[in-house]
Every structure is written in structure tokens, then in C-alpha cells.
Design an enzyme around this catalytic site. Structure first.
Site, mmCIF file in Angstrom:
data_model
loop_
_atom_site.group_PDB
_atom_site.id
_atom_site.type_symbol
_atom_site.label_atom_id
_atom_site.label_comp_id
_atom_site.label_asym_id
_atom_site.label_seq_id
_atom_site.Cartn_x
_atom_site.Cartn_y
_atom_site.Cartn_z
ATOM 1 N N HIS A 136 0.850 -1.189 0.000
ATOM 2 C CA HIS A 136 0.000 0.000 0.000
ATOM 3 C C HIS A 136 0.884 1.237 0.000
ATOM 4 C CE1 HIS A 136 -3.119 2.848 1.136
ATOM 5 N NE2 HIS A 136 -3.966 1.931 0.709
ATOM 6 N N ASP A 173 -7.924 -5.577 0.272
ATOM 7 C CA ASP A 173 -8.431 -6.442 -0.792
ATOM 8 C C ASP A 173 -7.994 -7.896 -0.654
ATOM 9 O OD1 ASP A 173 -9.855 -4.475 -2.233
ATOM 10 O OD2 ASP A 173 -7.964 -3.681 -2.992
#
Ligand code: CMC
Length: 433
Positions: free
Chosen positions: A310, A368
Site C-alpha cells: 500500500h 483487498d
């Protein structure tokens, strides 16, 4: 925001102009150097591809501390909202800044519930798509077309119009999403039911048929509601920044949200949930995990561990921690104790978190990584995963769009560039080239 305390002096060595740049202190998080006068006063641009060091706006909506793994909506920790709140309440919080009172929540729920229907002719749009069109492709088109239907709420300078558009978008997204799915599987669209909650209604519109009613499973409703809370906002991510940039030209909110959906679709962003499931299915056998980890580490190989890494989190994504536990709970309640994809995902996570490549780069599972396993367990097909994300993120998008439209500093977003093309040259006639 605290008073500015620090200042930085920068000199343009070419022109020998100096400028003192103030520091802006946020309520929480890292300070920012305010460079807004830099070009006008010192003829200098800043260069920051991918916005690695750029705060593009002021915002009061969401706070992330990526090093500590903290996410807060309007000051409330995501863990508390996921445990005690519900999605519609979270939508109110993001949009209006405070948790609603009982009567405010009742009124807001009522407004959202009574905006879920689509104009009848909007359904014709779905018919124009090939039956196997990706639901995200349909969604981008249909949401963009909403601006052709709601001329009565398109005055973006009018706060009441902005509010109505926000309600319409939040309310109609599940109806549009379900219609995308129904078109895909060749079934007629199902109308919303006002006696159902936001998530129960979505499941009803996806899984009921004209010949058979469908009673949404409370487990599925609860799981979806929690996932939607977790996905509702994430400050200036790619799709939200897209919405803000589109809106900065004073485009209407439906067009802006359509732009956000397009940006979300990419596998580096919201499309990752679908990509994770594809990846897990491709790996298939735990014996293949080492080979895929090696591929992810190989710079010559385009393969990446989807659902890992991320831009902001350099720690465990707090949403991923909640989704992982939710996944365990859902699978246990469904009696699916040894779900092979969940087992594989956990093994993959364990191996990656002990590997120097992932440790050095601070790559952890993101939101996710486990969400698709839950969706799949609830019977939601893979090509609808990113659509689910888009429904929830619409709340964040409209909240940011509304905040931007109320911001007195708001002006058109217009980045500059570092030109690296040809210097000026002369046109040559075709026959002389
Ligand atoms: N697998 C293998 N290596 C990775 C991964 C990954 N998933 N993510 C980052 N890296 C490596 C990357 O190769 C680079 O290595 P090096 O320093 O040797 O060049 C380093 O880590 C830094 O990566 P980056 O690409 O510069 O980082 P970024 O902030 O630009 O990208 C990201 C962030 C999320 C796009 C990236 O981590 C990624 O592609 N992850 C997989 C896709 C994914 O799961 N996306 C969902 C993000 S969270 C939800 C959302 O935003 O919607």
C-alpha cells in the site's frame, strides 16, 4: 489546524530569487510545506510523480497513520465503527461530519431508501451492453448517464442540489450494481424493496427473481455491511483524487463519480479484490506458493502479490485485520471450516511476512487480500467484487466532492509538468521527410 510554526527558505539559483515557505500543521499526521506561492514568486515548480510527497488538499473527513496502521473516519477509529456502527450511519458520518442522532438516522435512512429506484428509461442503457460486458464497464457508463436524468439537481453552486445528488448517488448505486449483475446473467432486473436495509436490499436485487422471492441471509447482510463500512473512504486515494480533479472543473457530481469508478477499476486500486481471487486460483496448490513468491520478488517478472502493499500503510492495513477475522467468522458460520482459498491465502500471508523482500519493503496484506474470499462465500461472483467496492466508496467520493465544493480555496486542479520532449524544430513538408 494549528498555527504555522516553521518556515523553509528556498532559493532559485538561476534567478537568485528566494522565497520563505510556511509549514502547515495538521491536527494529526505529518506537516506539509505550503508551496502554493512557489511558482508565482520564485518561478520554480515541484516534481512529484505519483504524488509521493504531495498533500493535494485540506480535508476533515478521514485520517490515516500509515506507519502505525491507523484509520479514522471523522476521528472515529475504523475498528469501533466496524464493530458498533452500520453502513448508513457511517455514510451520514462521512457526509455530514457527525454521527447521527436517532431521528437524524431515521430521516437519512428514509431519504436513502426512497431514492433507490431508477428512472424506467435508464434500464434501456443496460440493454445496450453485450451480455458478457464486465459489470464495472456497465457501471461507469450508467452512472455517468445519471446526469442526463436529474437536471433538477445539477446546480453545483446550490447546497440543496448537492445534497440531493449525494443522496441519489448513495441510494441508486446498489440498484445499478444489481442491474449490472442481472444483465450479465441474463435475468430481468429486480426492483428495490423499501422494507429492507441497504445491504439486504442489494442482496435481494441481486438474488431474487420475478418467479422466486429471496430472503437475505442475516449473516450475508451483516458481513456486507461491515465490508462496506471498511471500504467507505480512504482519504486522497487514486479514485477519490480523480473525483476531486474532475469536480474541480465544476463538472456535475454524476460525471465525477463515473470518473472515480473508472479509476477504481484498475488492479492496483479497487480491481485488486478480483485480481486476488484470480491469483489464488492460479496458485491453486500450496506447493506452488514458493514459486509465486519468487515470481513476486523477481524484478524481471510483472507478477505482483495482489492484495499486498500500500502507498500509505507501512504496517498491517487495519481494514485487512478486520476482514481476515470477518472471513473466519463467515466461513465458520457457513460451516466451511477448511475453505481452500482461505487456507491458501493465510499460508501466503505467513510466508510473505517472514520473507526479507516483503519485510524490507514493509509490504503487508491490504483491504483487498481477504475481502474476495468473503464475497465468494456469500455467492457474489468475482466480476462483481470491484462493483461492491464502488458502492461503498461512493459515500467517500460524494463526501469529498461535497467538502471540495464547500472549500473557499477550491480552484481548478491543474498540475504542471517537466517537459522532456523535443526542443523547438521546423516543420518539414511530407515529401521531404
Ligand atoms: N508484490 C511484490 N512487490 C511489491 C508489491 C507486491 N504486491 N507491492 C509493492 N512491491 C514492491 C515494488 O516492486 C517496489 O520494489 P522496489 O523498491 O524493489 O522497486 C516496492 O515494493 C515499492 O512498491 P511501489 O510500487 O513503488 O509502491 P506504490 O506505493 O507505488 O504502490 C501498490 C502501491 C498498492 C500499487 C502496490 O503495492 C501494488 O501494486 N500492490 C498490489 C495491488 C494491490 O493489492 N492493490 C490494492 C491496494 S489497497 C486498496 C485500494 O487502493 O483500492
Amino acid at each position: 489546524m494549528e498555527a504555522d510554526k516553521q518556515a523553509y527558505t528556498l532559493t532559485n539559483n538561476r534567478t537568485q530569487t528566494s522565497i520563505t515557505l510556511p509549514e502547515r500543521r495538521p491536527v494529526q499526521g505529518d506537516p506539509a510545506v505550503d508551496i502554493s506561492r512557489l511558482y508565482r514568486e520564485a518561478s520554480l515548480l515541484t516534481f512529484d510523480p505519483g504524488f509521493m510527497s504531495t498533500a493535494s488538499c485540506e480535508s476533515k473527513i478521514t485520517f490515516i497513520d500509515g506507519d502505525a496502521g491507523i484509520l479514522e473516519y471523522r476521528g472515529y477509529p475504523i475498528e469501533q465503527l466496524a464493530q458498533h456502527g452500520n453502513f448508513v450511519e457511517t455514510a451520514y458520518l462521512l457526509l455530514y461530519g457527525e454521527l447521527p442522532s436517532v431521528s437524524e438516522l431515521t430521516d437519512f435512512t428514509d431519504i436513502i431508501t426512497h431514492h433507490t429506484m431508477l428512472n424506467k428509461s435508464l434500464y434501456n442503457f443496460f440493454e445496450g451492453f453485450h451480455h458478457d460486458a464486465h459489470p464495472m464497464a456497465i457501471m461507469v457508463g450508467v452512472v455517468g448517464s445519471l446526469s442526463a436524468f436529474y437536471h433538477d439537481s445539477l446546480d453545483i453552486k446550490n447546497p440543496r442540489h448537492r445534497d440531493i445528488s449525494a443522496h441519489r448517488l448513495i441510494a441508486k448505486m446498489p440498484t445499478i450494481a444489481a442491474a449490472c449483475y442481472k444483465h450479465n446473467i441474463g435475468q430481468p432486473s429486480i426492483f428495490p424493496r423499501n422494507d429492507l436495509s441497504y445491504c439486504a436490499n442489494l442482496l435481494h436485487m441481486m438474488f431474487a427473481t420475478p418467479c422466486e422471492d429471496y430472503e437475505p441471509d442475516p449473516l450475508a447482510v451483516e458481513a456486507l455491511d461491515t465490508l462496506f463500512i471498511l471500504h467507505a473512504d480512504h482519504e486522497q486515494n487514486a479514485s477519490t483524487s480523480t473525483v476531486r480533479l474532475a469536480g474541480s472543473s465544476q463538472a456535475n457530481p454524476f460525471a465525477c463519480i463515473a470518473a472515480g469508478i473508472a479509476s477504481l477499476w484498475g488492479p492496483a486500486h479497487g480491481g485488486a479484490n478480483e485480481a486476488v481471487l484470480n491469483m489464488l486460483e492460479e496458485i491453486g496448490d500450496p506447493a506452488q506458493l514458493d514459486r509465486f513468491i519468487a515470481k513476486a520478488k523477481d524484478r524481471q517478472d510483472h507478477f505482483r502479490l495482489m492484495g499486498f502493499g500500500h502507498r500509505v500503510y507501512k504496517n498491517y492495513d487495519p481494514r485487512a485485520a478486520i476482514v481476515r477475522e470477518l472471513c473466519k467468522k463467515v466461513l465458520a458460520k457457513l460451516g466451511d471450516h477448511n475453505n481452500p482459498l482461505f487456507e491458501l491465502a493465510q499460508r501466503l500471508e505467513d510466508i510473505a511476512l517472514q520473507d526479507d523482500y516483503f519485510i524490507e519493503r514493509k509490504l503487508y496484506p491490504n483491504v483487498d487480500f481477504y475481502s474476495g474470499i468473503i464475497y465468494e462465500a456469500l455467492g457474489i461472483p468475482k466480476n462483481m467484487f470491484t462493483v461492491m467496492f464502488a458502492i461503498a466508496r461512493t459515500v467517500g467520493w460524494v463526501s469529498h466532492w461535497t467538502e471540495m465544493m464547500n472549500d473557499p480555496q477550491q480552484r481548478i486542479g491543474r498540475p504542471r509538468q517537466l517537459y522532456t520532449g523535443y526542443a523547438r524544430r521546423q516543420y518539414q513538408p511530407l515529401t521531404e521527410r
